[in-house]
Design an enzyme around this catalytic site. Structure first.
Site, PDB file in Angstrom:
ATOM      1  N   THR A 100       2.815   0.857  -4.896  1.00 22.32           N
ATOM      2  CA  THR A 100       3.652  -0.460  -5.316  1.00 22.32           C
ATOM      3  C   THR A 100       3.619   0.255  -7.606  1.00 22.32           C
ATOM      4  O   THR A 100       3.790   0.027  -7.806  1.00 22.32           O
ATOM      5  CB  THR A 100       3.558  -1.676  -5.052  1.00 22.32           C
ATOM      6  OG1 THR A 100       3.460  -1.353  -4.248  1.00 22.32           O
ATOM      7  CG2 THR A 100       4.564  -2.965  -5.504  1.00 22.32           C
ATOM      8  N   LYS A 106      -8.784   6.566  -3.144  1.00 31.05           N
ATOM      9  CA  LYS A 106      -8.233   7.865  -2.537  1.00 31.05           C
ATOM     10  C   LYS A 106      -6.197   8.356  -3.428  1.00 31.05           C
ATOM     11  O   LYS A 106      -7.278   9.505  -4.009  1.00 31.05           O
ATOM     12  CB  LYS A 106      -8.315   8.381  -1.762  1.00 31.05           C
ATOM     13  CG  LYS A 106      -9.880   8.228  -0.926  1.00 31.05           C
ATOM     14  CD  LYS A 106      -9.528   8.887   0.931  1.00 31.05           C
ATOM     15  CE  LYS A 106     -11.099   8.997   0.894  1.00 31.05           C
ATOM     16  NZ  LYS A 106     -11.392  10.079   2.026  1.00 31.05           N
ATOM     17  N   GLY A 107      -6.049   7.642  -2.789  1.00 31.03           N
ATOM     18  CA  GLY A 107      -4.318   8.861  -3.999  1.00 31.03           C
ATOM     19  C   GLY A 107      -4.008   9.787  -3.597  1.00 31.03           C
ATOM     20  O   GLY A 107      -3.961   9.780  -3.993  1.00 31.03           O
ATOM     21  N   LYS A 117       8.509  -7.230  -8.882  1.00 35.23           N
ATOM     22  CA  LYS A 117       7.579  -6.638  -8.171  1.00 35.23           C
ATOM     23  C   LYS A 117       7.833  -7.553  -6.104  1.00 35.23           C
ATOM     24  O   LYS A 117       7.318  -9.173  -6.732  1.00 35.23           O
ATOM     25  CB  LYS A 117       6.006  -6.842  -7.895  1.00 35.23           C
ATOM     26  CG  LYS A 117       5.195  -6.144  -6.146  1.00 35.23           C
ATOM     27  CD  LYS A 117       3.509  -5.969  -6.763  1.00 35.23           C
ATOM     28  CE  LYS A 117       2.916  -6.213  -5.507  1.00 35.23           C
ATOM     29  NZ  LYS A 117       1.247  -6.221  -6.144  1.00 35.23           N
ATOM     30  N   THR A 118       8.584  -6.901  -5.160  1.00 35.86           N
ATOM     31  CA  THR A 118       8.510  -7.853  -4.359  1.00 35.86           C
ATOM     32  C   THR A 118       7.606  -6.774  -3.011  1.00 35.86           C
ATOM     33  O   THR A 118       7.686  -5.565  -2.917  1.00 35.86           O
ATOM     34  CB  THR A 118       9.948  -8.402  -4.001  1.00 35.86           C
ATOM     35  OG1 THR A 118       9.529  -9.196  -2.703  1.00 35.86           O
ATOM     36  CG2 THR A 118      11.067  -6.940  -3.828  1.00 35.86           C
ATOM     37  N   HIS A 119       7.023  -7.601  -2.405  1.00 36.36           N
ATOM     38  CA  HIS A 119       6.902  -6.778  -0.573  1.00 36.36           C
ATOM     39  C   HIS A 119       8.373  -7.597   0.358  1.00 36.36           C
ATOM     40  O   HIS A 119       7.597  -7.317   1.737  1.00 36.36           O
ATOM     41  CB  HIS A 119       5.467  -7.221  -0.272  1.00 36.36           C
ATOM     42  CG  HIS A 119       4.395  -6.680  -1.216  1.00 36.36           C
ATOM     43  ND1 HIS A 119       4.514  -5.084  -1.744  1.00 36.36           N
ATOM     44  CD2 HIS A 119       3.332  -6.636  -1.440  1.00 36.36           C
ATOM     45  CE1 HIS A 119       3.525  -4.884  -1.926  1.00 36.36           C
ATOM     46  NE2 HIS A 119       2.616  -5.701  -1.921  1.00 36.36           N
ATOM     47  N   PHE A 141      -7.467  -2.434   2.076  1.00 38.95           N
ATOM     48  CA  PHE A 141      -7.266  -3.374   0.523  1.00 38.95           C
ATOM     49  C   PHE A 141      -7.315  -4.899   1.681  1.00 38.95           C
ATOM     50  O   PHE A 141      -8.267  -5.464   0.977  1.00 38.95           O
ATOM     51  CB  PHE A 141      -5.954  -3.238   0.810  1.00 38.95           C
ATOM     52  CG  PHE A 141      -5.854  -3.962  -0.026  1.00 38.95           C
ATOM     53  CD1 PHE A 141      -6.089  -4.258  -1.428  1.00 38.95           C
ATOM     54  CD2 PHE A 141      -4.628  -4.603   0.013  1.00 38.95           C
ATOM     55  CE1 PHE A 141      -5.335  -5.375  -2.751  1.00 38.95           C
ATOM     56  CE2 PHE A 141      -3.881  -6.265  -1.040  1.00 38.95           C
ATOM     57  CZ  PHE A 141      -4.056  -5.659  -2.055  1.00 38.95           C
ATOM     58  N   SER A 164      -4.473   2.795   4.570  1.00 39.78           N
ATOM     59  CA  SER A 164      -5.083   1.923   3.139  1.00 39.78           C
ATOM     60  C   SER A 164      -5.055   0.483   3.432  1.00 39.78           C
ATOM     61  O   SER A 164      -5.539  -0.199   2.948  1.00 39.78           O
ATOM     62  CB  SER A 164      -3.715   2.960   2.322  1.00 39.78           C
ATOM     63  OG  SER A 164      -4.218   1.953  -0.146  1.00 39.78           O
ATOM     64  N   PHE A 200       4.438 -10.197  -9.552  1.00 36.29           N
ATOM     65  CA  PHE A 200       4.672 -10.190  -7.924  1.00 36.29           C
ATOM     66  C   PHE A 200       5.537 -11.232  -7.997  1.00 36.29           C
ATOM     67  O   PHE A 200       5.146 -12.152  -7.892  1.00 36.29           O
ATOM     68  CB  PHE A 200       3.622 -10.313  -6.812  1.00 36.29           C
ATOM     69  CG  PHE A 200       3.086  -9.606  -5.757  1.00 36.29           C
ATOM     70  CD1 PHE A 200       4.108  -9.767  -5.124  1.00 36.29           C
ATOM     71  CD2 PHE A 200       1.658  -9.823  -5.038  1.00 36.29           C
ATOM     72  CE1 PHE A 200       3.824  -9.770  -3.381  1.00 36.29           C
ATOM     73  CE2 PHE A 200       1.798  -9.639  -3.699  1.00 36.29           C
ATOM     74  CZ  PHE A 200       3.326  -9.266  -3.365  1.00 36.29           C
ATOM     75  N   TYR A 254       6.413   7.891  -1.529  1.00 39.13           N
ATOM     76  CA  TYR A 254       4.877   8.832  -2.069  1.00 39.13           C
ATOM     77  C   TYR A 254       4.295   9.722  -1.582  1.00 39.13           C
ATOM     78  O   TYR A 254       3.964  10.632  -3.161  1.00 39.13           O
ATOM     79  CB  TYR A 254       4.218   7.654  -1.374  1.00 39.13           C
ATOM     80  CG  TYR A 254       2.085   7.710  -1.556  1.00 39.13           C
ATOM     81  CD1 TYR A 254       2.191   6.599  -2.170  1.00 39.13           C
ATOM     82  CD2 TYR A 254       1.671   8.203  -1.514  1.00 39.13           C
ATOM     83  CE1 TYR A 254       0.696   6.972  -3.251  1.00 39.13           C
ATOM     84  CE2 TYR A 254       0.663   9.375  -1.854  1.00 39.13           C
ATOM     85  CZ  TYR A 254       0.042   7.699  -2.721  1.00 39.13           C
ATOM     86  OH  TYR A 254      -1.186   8.027  -3.070  1.00 39.13           O
ATOM     87  N   LYS A 312       0.472  -1.307   0.547  1.00 40.82           N
ATOM     88  CA  LYS A 312      -0.183  -0.407  -0.139  1.00 40.82           C
ATOM     89  C   LYS A 312       0.449   0.908  -0.182  1.00 40.82           C
ATOM     90  O   LYS A 312      -0.044   2.191   0.275  1.00 40.82           O
ATOM     91  CB  LYS A 312      -0.801  -0.554   1.106  1.00 40.82           C
ATOM     92  CG  LYS A 312      -1.987  -1.255   1.375  1.00 40.82           C
ATOM     93  CD  LYS A 312      -2.348  -1.890   0.217  1.00 40.82           C
ATOM     94  CE  LYS A 312      -3.511  -1.122  -0.747  1.00 40.82           C
ATOM     95  NZ  LYS A 312      -3.858  -1.810  -1.802  1.00 40.82           N
TER      96      LYS A 312
HETATM   97  P1  A3P Z   1      -5.117   4.526  -0.692  1.00 48.70           P
HETATM   98  O1  A3P Z   1      -5.468   2.879  -0.592  1.00 48.70           O
HETATM   99  O2  A3P Z   1      -5.078   5.338   0.162  1.00 48.70           O
HETATM  100  O3  A3P Z   1      -5.434   5.150  -2.048  1.00 48.70           O
HETATM  101  P2  A3P Z   1       0.330  -0.295  -3.758  1.00 48.70           P
HETATM  102  O4  A3P Z   1       0.045  -0.579  -5.343  1.00 48.70           O
HETATM  103  O5  A3P Z   1       0.929  -0.584  -2.910  1.00 48.70           O
HETATM  104  O6  A3P Z   1      -1.224  -1.294  -3.247  1.00 48.70           O
HETATM  105  O7  A3P Z   1      -0.891   1.837  -3.445  1.00 48.70           O
HETATM  106  C1  A3P Z   1      -1.609   1.498  -2.941  1.00 48.70           C
HETATM  107  C2  A3P Z   1      -2.319   2.257  -2.968  1.00 48.70           C
HETATM  108  O8  A3P Z   1      -1.681   3.674  -4.069  1.00 48.70           O
HETATM  109  C3  A3P Z   1      -3.867   3.191  -2.823  1.00 48.70           C
HETATM  110  O9  A3P Z   1      -3.432   4.076  -1.820  1.00 48.70           O
HETATM  111  C4  A3P Z   1      -3.896   4.229  -3.931  1.00 48.70           C
HETATM  112  O10 A3P Z   1      -4.664   4.434  -4.234  1.00 48.70           O
HETATM  113  C5  A3P Z   1      -2.625   4.633  -4.218  1.00 48.70           C
HETATM  114  N1  A3P Z   1      -1.881   4.945  -5.771  1.00 48.70           N
HETATM  115  C6  A3P Z   1      -2.063   4.148  -6.893  1.00 48.70           C
HETATM  116  N2  A3P Z   1      -1.958   4.596  -8.059  1.00 48.70           N
HETATM  117  C7  A3P Z   1      -1.362   5.777  -7.742  1.00 48.70           C
HETATM  118  C8  A3P Z   1      -1.502   7.638  -8.740  1.00 48.70           C
HETATM  119  N3  A3P Z   1      -0.853   7.206  -9.740  1.00 48.70           N
HETATM  120  N4  A3P Z   1      -1.082   8.388  -7.709  1.00 48.70           N
HETATM  121  C9  A3P Z   1      -1.715   8.124  -6.325  1.00 48.70           C
HETATM  122  N5  A3P Z   1      -1.723   6.626  -5.850  1.00 48.70           N
HETATM  123  C10 A3P Z   1      -2.179   6.283  -6.404  1.00 48.70           C
END
Ligand code: A3P
Length: 304
Positions: A60, A267-268, A115-117, A151, A147, A90, A202, A57
């Protein structure tokens, strides 16, 4: 189809959903990753692999889409060739009959985006042996917790999150998939001292995506025309990615990711935690945070 999250043979018993996490060397992971750990550990990296490493989150998907666009010289149509989890596999995700990042990557031509976590101490040795370039993207803990809570609700590979209160406790204790956020961000930060790791945030990416994308280009030793960079930034904006089926995870079956519960592109933003943390939760979180991050030079912005 093996190697993707899509169900080609929908298991009658979806026994892989909502199972409790198993622990590997103190790190909670999906049970199936632990079961197949030998395969993950012996993963063969190639010198021209680029590893995208994150705590879940933390953006990625966003940085993955930016990198695929860079690798395709800003050609958005090429980047729509398949879902993001096929273009950027992944690595350690193994779910019997559903996904196998290891075999997916074995078949993939170079240069690969991976990709890795995994926390740094669990990364397969071959990445270090091959001196692979790594891009780490970190996000402030409070927004990650929020987030991750949403998820957990929508992505059914995770155990049930419980209430926000309960989930936050688990997050702080590191009892969530891929373990402690604190150990993850600090571990990769330390590693950057002697390995080719570009450490991004981020919040910086939100503040100035052009500046951060330039950092990525420089790290990769690539030079792209300004108009190409602008195309990349447009294609990877939240608004564009939200409606792009190859980026927004809508190609994953609802049984696995139920976007009616919470969309993947939720939300981003920065500081959504303010809409979720109570004053008491925030105070407790801050004092625990100070303790856990003491002695580290790593600094996060929790708001902008
Ligand atoms: P939110 O749940 O806060 O909206 P990951 O890809 O590591 O799983 O992260 C997902 C998070 O990144 C989510 O956050 C998602 O909305 C946000 N995200 C994905 N694409 C984005 C973008 N282009 N700009 C900003 N945030 C983004």
């Amino acid at each position: 189809m093996e190697g993707t999250l899509s169900i080609s043979r929908m298991d009658d018993n979806e026994s892989f959903l909502r199972r409790k996490l198993e622990t590997l060397r103190g790190v909670p992971l999906f049970w199936s990753i632990v079961e197949k750990w030998a395969k993950v550990e012996s993963f063969q990296a190639r010198p021209d692999d680029l590893l995208i490493s994150t705590y879940p989150k933390s953006g990625t998907t966003w940085i993955s889409e930016i990198l695929d666009m860079i690798y395709n010289n800003g050609d958005a149509e090429k980047c729509k060739r398949d879902a993001i989890y096929v273009r950027v596999p992944f690595m350690e995700l193994i779910v019997p009959g559903i996904a196998n990042g290891i075999s997916q990557l074995a078949k993939m031509p170079s240069p690969r985006l991976i990709k890795t976590h995994l926390p740094v101490q669990l990364l397969p040795e071959s990445f270090w042996e091959n001196n692979c370039k790594i891009i780490y993207m970190a996000r402030n803990a409070k927004d990650v917790a929020v987030s991750y809570y949403y998820f957990y609700q929508m992505a059914k590979m995770h155990p049930e999150p419980g209430t926000w209160d309960e989930f936050l406790e688990k997050f702080v204790a590191g009892e969530v998939a891929f373990g402690s956020w604190y150990d993850h961000v600090k571990g990769w930060w330390e590693k950057k001292k002697d390995k080719p790791i570009l450490y991004l945030f981020y919040e910086d990416m939100k503040e100035d995506p052009k500046r951060e994308t330039q950092k990525v280009l420089q790290f990769l030793g690539k030079d792209l025309k300004e108009e190409v960079v602008d195309k990349i930034l447009h294609h990877t904006s939240f608004q564009e990615m939200q409606k792009n089926p190859t980026a927004n995870y809508r190609m994953v079956p609802k049984a696995h990711m139920d976007q009616s519960v919470s969309p993947f592109m939720r939300k981003g933003t920065v500081a959504d935690w303010k809409n979720h943390f109570t004053v008491a939760q925030n105070e407790a979180f801050d004092s625990d945070y100070e303790e856990k991050m003491k002695g580290s030079t790593l600094q996060f912005r929790m708001e902008m």
